[in-house]
Write an enzyme that holds these catalytic residues in place. Structure first.
Site, PDB file in Angstrom:
ATOM      1  N   HIS A  61       0.843  -1.204   0.000  1.00  0.00           N
ATOM      2  CA  HIS A  61       0.000   0.000   0.000  1.00  0.00           C
ATOM      3  C   HIS A  61       0.879   1.256   0.000  1.00  0.00           C
ATOM      4  O   HIS A  61       0.688   2.156  -0.828  1.00  0.00           O
ATOM      5  CB  HIS A  61      -0.905  -0.034   1.237  1.00  0.00           C
ATOM      6  CG  HIS A  61      -1.735   1.192   1.436  1.00  0.00           C
ATOM      7  ND1 HIS A  61      -3.099   1.211   1.241  1.00  0.00           N
ATOM      8  CD2 HIS A  61      -1.407   2.459   1.815  1.00  0.00           C
ATOM      9  CE1 HIS A  61      -3.568   2.420   1.492  1.00  0.00           C
ATOM     10  NE2 HIS A  61      -2.552   3.202   1.842  1.00  0.00           N
ATOM     11  N   GLU A  62       1.840   1.291   0.929  1.00  0.00           N
ATOM     12  CA  GLU A  62       2.706   2.463   1.021  1.00  0.00           C
ATOM     13  C   GLU A  62       3.658   2.547  -0.172  1.00  0.00           C
ATOM     14  O   GLU A  62       3.991   3.642  -0.635  1.00  0.00           O
ATOM     15  CB  GLU A  62       3.496   2.427   2.331  1.00  0.00           C
ATOM     16  CG  GLU A  62       2.639   2.350   3.595  1.00  0.00           C
ATOM     17  CD  GLU A  62       1.658   3.513   3.725  1.00  0.00           C
ATOM     18  OE1 GLU A  62       1.860   4.548   3.058  1.00  0.00           O
ATOM     19  OE2 GLU A  62       0.695   3.389   4.498  1.00  0.00           O
ATOM     20  N   HIS A  65       1.965   4.309  -3.048  1.00  0.00           N
ATOM     21  CA  HIS A  65       2.026   5.768  -2.889  1.00  0.00           C
ATOM     22  C   HIS A  65       3.378   6.301  -3.363  1.00  0.00           C
ATOM     23  O   HIS A  65       3.450   7.269  -4.129  1.00  0.00           O
ATOM     24  CB  HIS A  65       1.846   6.149  -1.416  1.00  0.00           C
ATOM     25  CG  HIS A  65       0.455   6.031  -0.891  1.00  0.00           C
ATOM     26  ND1 HIS A  65      -0.632   6.589  -1.523  1.00  0.00           N
ATOM     27  CD2 HIS A  65      -0.029   5.435   0.227  1.00  0.00           C
ATOM     28  CE1 HIS A  65      -1.737   6.344  -0.817  1.00  0.00           C
ATOM     29  NE2 HIS A  65      -1.388   5.638   0.242  1.00  0.00           N
TER      30      HIS A  65
END
Length: 272
Positions: A61-62, A65
């Site tokens: 998820h990170e 980003h």
């Protein structure tokens, strides 16, 4: 990609998965095998599968980003180590790893975290700013679809066996419970991350398009986004609506009703 990296002075090593991430990936594989074969205490196996799988999804998820931020102009994410999938490099490991893990263990909910710091001064487009924020929740959506796919095609239908008024695990039932629990968490995380709450990914998707007055108000409330989310979910009626929505989305993608929540209960090996 190599010519792109070299032309901007970014070393290849900045894109290599860290040993920490490789260890997490190995733990997912080993715990999945242990759960499938029923090795040792199967409830501990399910716990390890769900927790390691959840941490893996947090890393990706990170990473999503950071990767979109890198290609949108912020090369500093490479220097900060965000492109190596190392959760120890996050700016807020407490919010991004510890708190979401506690929420999973105690509450059975995929709480969103905040970790990757992006220098928006290098991002020259509102659309790219929104895309950076949306990239994280997109990984949760993809995870949810991939994890629910086996169930949509009939796998795990015999996870639970009903006989004589009792319920027991079917063949590889513990594995399917763990997989369903992970899919359930991804659905909750997808929904929470897409809520337009200030400071969270859903709110950050909207922020670039606000006028100056609304943006100042947004920035004022952004540090309290987590608290606002907790307050909302603490309300019993909103909590029921939220989990009803999660169940509806789960059924839509093929996740058997209540199997995910049963898996989350089953992994708590310290309880009856």
């Amino acid at each position: 990609m190599s010519s792109f990296q070299l032309s901007r002075g970014t070393p290849r090593s900045a894109f290599l998965p860290s040993p920490v991430f490789v260890g997490i990936l190995a733990l997912v594989g080993v715990s999945a095998w242990m759960t499938w074969t029923g090795y040792g205490n199967v409830r501990v196996d399910v716990f390890l599968l769900v927790i390691s799988g959840w941490v893996l999804s947090l890393c990706l998820h990170e990473y999503a980003h950071a990767l979109i931020a890198y290609f949108s102009g912020d090369r500093g994410v490479a220097d900060r180590g965000y492109l190596r999938l190392n959760p120890l490099k996050y700016t807020h490991p407490l919010l991004s790893i510890v708190l979401p893990l506690v929420a999973v263990v105690l509450g059975g909910i995929g709480l969103p975290g905040g970790a990757v710091w992006v220098d928006h001064a290098y991002v020259r487009s509102k659309a790219r700013e929104s895309l950076i924020s949306a990239a994280g929740p997109a990984t949760n959506v993809v995870f949810a679809l991939l994890l629910a796919a086996p169930f949509a095609f009939g796998a795990g239908d015999d996870a639970l066996v009903f006989s004589g008024g009792t319920v027991s695990l079917g063949p590889h039932g513990a594995f399917w419970l763990g997989l369903a629990a992970l899919a359930f968490l991804q659905v909750t995380a997808s929904l929470l991350n897409l809520l337009p709450v200030p400071g969270l990914d859903g709110g950050n998707v909207v922020r670039p398009w606000l006028n100056d007055a609304y943006r100042r108000a947004y920035d004022l409330f952004a540090p309290y986004g987590f608290i606002m989310l907790f307050v909302l979910l603490w309300q019993s009626r909103i909590n029921v609506w939220f989990f009803d929505a999660v169940s509806w989305i789960g059924a839509l993608i093929g996740l058997p009703d209540d199997l995910g929540q049963l898996g989350l209960a089953y992994m708590r090996f310290w309880s009856d």
